[in-house]
Design an enzyme around this catalytic site. Structure first.
Site, PDB file in Angstrom:
ATOM      1  N   SER A   6       0.887  -1.164   0.000  1.00  0.00           N
ATOM      2  CA  SER A   6       0.000   0.000   0.000  1.00  0.00           C
ATOM      3  C   SER A   6       0.925   1.214   0.000  1.00  0.00           C
ATOM      4  O   SER A   6       1.926   1.235   0.713  1.00  0.00           O
ATOM      5  CB  SER A   6      -0.851  -0.003   1.275  1.00  0.00           C
ATOM      6  OG  SER A   6      -1.322   1.305   1.544  1.00  0.00           O
ATOM      7  N   HIS A  31      -1.262  -2.414  -4.500  1.00  0.00           N
ATOM      8  CA  HIS A  31      -2.568  -2.174  -3.859  1.00  0.00           C
ATOM      9  C   HIS A  31      -2.775  -0.662  -3.706  1.00  0.00           C
ATOM     10  O   HIS A  31      -1.981   0.006  -3.045  1.00  0.00           O
ATOM     11  CB  HIS A  31      -2.561  -2.859  -2.490  1.00  0.00           C
ATOM     12  CG  HIS A  31      -3.797  -2.659  -1.679  1.00  0.00           C
ATOM     13  ND1 HIS A  31      -4.967  -3.360  -1.904  1.00  0.00           N
ATOM     14  CD2 HIS A  31      -4.054  -1.852  -0.611  1.00  0.00           C
ATOM     15  CE1 HIS A  31      -5.874  -3.005  -1.009  1.00  0.00           C
ATOM     16  NE2 HIS A  31      -5.355  -2.078  -0.214  1.00  0.00           N
ATOM     17  N   ASP A  33      -5.052   2.439  -2.425  1.00  0.00           N
ATOM     18  CA  ASP A  33      -6.107   2.771  -1.467  1.00  0.00           C
ATOM     19  C   ASP A  33      -6.772   4.094  -1.824  1.00  0.00           C
ATOM     20  O   ASP A  33      -6.219   5.171  -1.586  1.00  0.00           O
ATOM     21  CB  ASP A  33      -5.498   2.876  -0.063  1.00  0.00           C
ATOM     22  CG  ASP A  33      -5.143   1.516   0.501  1.00  0.00           C
ATOM     23  OD1 ASP A  33      -6.045   0.667   0.582  1.00  0.00           O
ATOM     24  OD2 ASP A  33      -3.961   1.310   0.855  1.00  0.00           O
ATOM     25  N   MET A  35      -9.511   6.820  -1.097  1.00  0.00           N
ATOM     26  CA  MET A  35     -10.431   7.358  -0.074  1.00  0.00           C
ATOM     27  C   MET A  35     -10.956   8.690  -0.582  1.00  0.00           C
ATOM     28  O   MET A  35     -10.178   9.533  -1.053  1.00  0.00           O
ATOM     29  CB  MET A  35      -9.710   7.547   1.264  1.00  0.00           C
ATOM     30  CG  MET A  35      -9.082   6.262   1.795  1.00  0.00           C
ATOM     31  SD  MET A  35      -8.337   6.496   3.416  1.00  0.00           S
ATOM     32  CE  MET A  35      -7.268   5.047   3.500  1.00  0.00           C
ATOM     33  N   HIS A  68      -8.568  -0.453  -3.929  1.00  0.00           N
ATOM     34  CA  HIS A  68      -9.422  -0.692  -2.762  1.00  0.00           C
ATOM     35  C   HIS A  68     -10.245   0.577  -2.584  1.00  0.00           C
ATOM     36  O   HIS A  68      -9.712   1.601  -2.154  1.00  0.00           O
ATOM     37  CB  HIS A  68      -8.494  -0.983  -1.570  1.00  0.00           C
ATOM     38  CG  HIS A  68      -9.167  -1.058  -0.242  1.00  0.00           C
ATOM     39  ND1 HIS A  68      -8.448  -1.108   0.935  1.00  0.00           N
ATOM     40  CD2 HIS A  68     -10.477  -1.109   0.117  1.00  0.00           C
ATOM     41  CE1 HIS A  68      -9.289  -1.182   1.957  1.00  0.00           C
ATOM     42  NE2 HIS A  68     -10.527  -1.171   1.494  1.00  0.00           N
ATOM     43  N   MET A 139     -10.425  -6.655   6.361  1.00  0.00           N
ATOM     44  CA  MET A 139      -9.716  -5.535   6.993  1.00  0.00           C
ATOM     45  C   MET A 139      -9.314  -5.939   8.407  1.00  0.00           C
ATOM     46  O   MET A 139     -10.159  -6.358   9.213  1.00  0.00           O
ATOM     47  CB  MET A 139     -10.605  -4.283   7.069  1.00  0.00           C
ATOM     48  CG  MET A 139     -10.875  -3.585   5.742  1.00  0.00           C
ATOM     49  SD  MET A 139      -9.438  -3.242   4.713  1.00  0.00           S
ATOM     50  CE  MET A 139      -8.449  -2.188   5.796  1.00  0.00           C
ATOM     51  N   ASP A 181      -5.637  -6.853   5.006  1.00  0.00           N
ATOM     52  CA  ASP A 181      -5.129  -5.487   4.858  1.00  0.00           C
ATOM     53  C   ASP A 181      -5.176  -4.775   6.205  1.00  0.00           C
ATOM     54  O   ASP A 181      -6.245  -4.621   6.798  1.00  0.00           O
ATOM     55  CB  ASP A 181      -6.022  -4.752   3.841  1.00  0.00           C
ATOM     56  CG  ASP A 181      -5.551  -3.347   3.514  1.00  0.00           C
ATOM     57  OD1 ASP A 181      -4.514  -2.909   4.037  1.00  0.00           O
ATOM     58  OD2 ASP A 181      -6.241  -2.685   2.713  1.00  0.00           O
TER      59      ASP A 181
HETATM   60  C1  DX5 Z   1      -6.175   1.126   5.499  1.00  0.00           C
HETATM   61  C2  DX5 Z   1      -5.711   0.868   4.069  1.00  0.00           C
HETATM   62  C3  DX5 Z   1      -4.390   0.183   3.953  1.00  0.00           C
HETATM   63  C4  DX5 Z   1      -3.410   0.374   4.995  1.00  0.00           C
HETATM   64  C5  DX5 Z   1      -2.192  -0.486   4.978  1.00  0.00           C
HETATM   65  O1  DX5 Z   1      -7.086   2.130   5.509  1.00  0.00           O
HETATM   66  O2  DX5 Z   1      -6.675   0.140   3.384  1.00  0.00           O
HETATM   67  O3  DX5 Z   1      -4.151  -0.605   2.839  1.00  0.00           O
HETATM   68  O4  DX5 Z   1      -3.082   1.713   5.057  1.00  0.00           O
HETATM   69  O5  DX5 Z   1      -1.179   0.112   5.722  1.00  0.00           O
HETATM   70  P1  DX5 Z   1      -0.463  -0.564   6.982  1.00  0.00           P
HETATM   71  O6  DX5 Z   1       0.193  -1.802   6.479  1.00  0.00           O
HETATM   72  O7  DX5 Z   1       0.492   0.491   7.416  1.00  0.00           O
HETATM   73  O8  DX5 Z   1      -1.533  -0.851   7.988  1.00  0.00           O
HETATM   74 ZN    ZN Z   2      -6.214  -1.113   1.441  1.00  0.00          ZN
END
Ligand code: DX5
Ligand code: ZN
Length: 226
Positions: A6, A31, A33, A35, A68, A139, A181
């Protein structure tokens, strides 16, 4: 177990080099992320399809790229992520009204479909859709930011999915991949592998000030083979 980075803890000005470094280290799955400033509890905004398209161009066609989606309107804008070149769209089951239709639409465009659930959401929310899902993501933190602590209490849910997927495969169904994750590092990678996880997202455990991606990845692989 496949390790996929990530990029939330990366320097976004250096993302191209970070992608090169990850691939050089042997990473073949990225991956991403997304948001939208609305769906996660802390209202974080990360990035969207424009950056994803640039990442796809940088890594080339042979790297597997997932997104994601931690967004309120995945059912309205999923196609933007397919257009940006992802191989797999992972949607939150809590945020989607008609998962069957979204899975079908993704498949009709040649994109894999994955569903993800928050720590508080039971496996039963996703199990009915398992026969058509390419991937299930568990998660192990409340989504919103990198660097949070791993929730080991996700074990029961992971084992529930593992046995449901194994039964599905035994009866000739899809080999849905099982991913986790949040909070995965060298110290707990072997633990989740033992639960039957096939793909682990690692953010702060790979991209940090302690070592290069190659060094951090080697530490995880050592832990997995110990
Ligand atoms: C969480 C995300 C991630 C996450 C992973 O909101 O979906 O993929 O940040 O990061 P670490 O491995 O630092 O938890
Ligand atoms: Zn993620």
């Amino acid at each position: 177990m496949i390790i996929t980075p990530s990029i939330l803890t990366a320097d976004f000005c250096e993302l191209g080099q970070t992608m090169d470094e990850a691939i050089e280290a042997g990473i073949d799955w990225i991956h991403l992320d997304v948001m939208d400033g609305n769906w996660v509890v802390n209202r974080t905004i990360t990035f969207g399809p424009a950056l994803i398209r640039s990442i796809r161009e940088r890594v080339g066609p042979d790297i597997f790229v997932d997104c994601h989606l931690m967004v309120t309107n995945a059912e309205e804008n999923w196609n933007q992520y397919v257009d940006a070149g992802v191989d797999l769209v992972i949607f939150h089951i809590e945020a989607v009204k008609d998962p069957v239709s979204l899975i079908d639409k993704l498949h009709s465009r040649g994109c894999q479909a994955g569903a993800v659930l928050n720590p508080a959401t039971p496996a039963s929310a996703i199990l009915p859709y398992l026969p058509n899902l390419d991937l299930v993501l568990i998660m192990s933190v409340v989504p919103g930011k990198g660097g949070q602590s791993f929730m080991a209490e996700m074990e029961e849910k992971a084992r529930t999915f593992r046995s449901a997927i194994d039964s599905q495969i035994d009866s000739g169904g899809l080999a849905t991949k099982l991913m986790i994750d949040g909070g995965i590092k060298a110290h707990n990678a072997a633990q989740v592998a033992e639960w039957g996880i096939e793909v682990a997202v690692v953010g702060s455990g790979l991209i940090n000030d302690k070592g290069s991606i190659a060094e951090n990845l080697a530490e995880i692989h050592d832990a997995l083979s110990a």
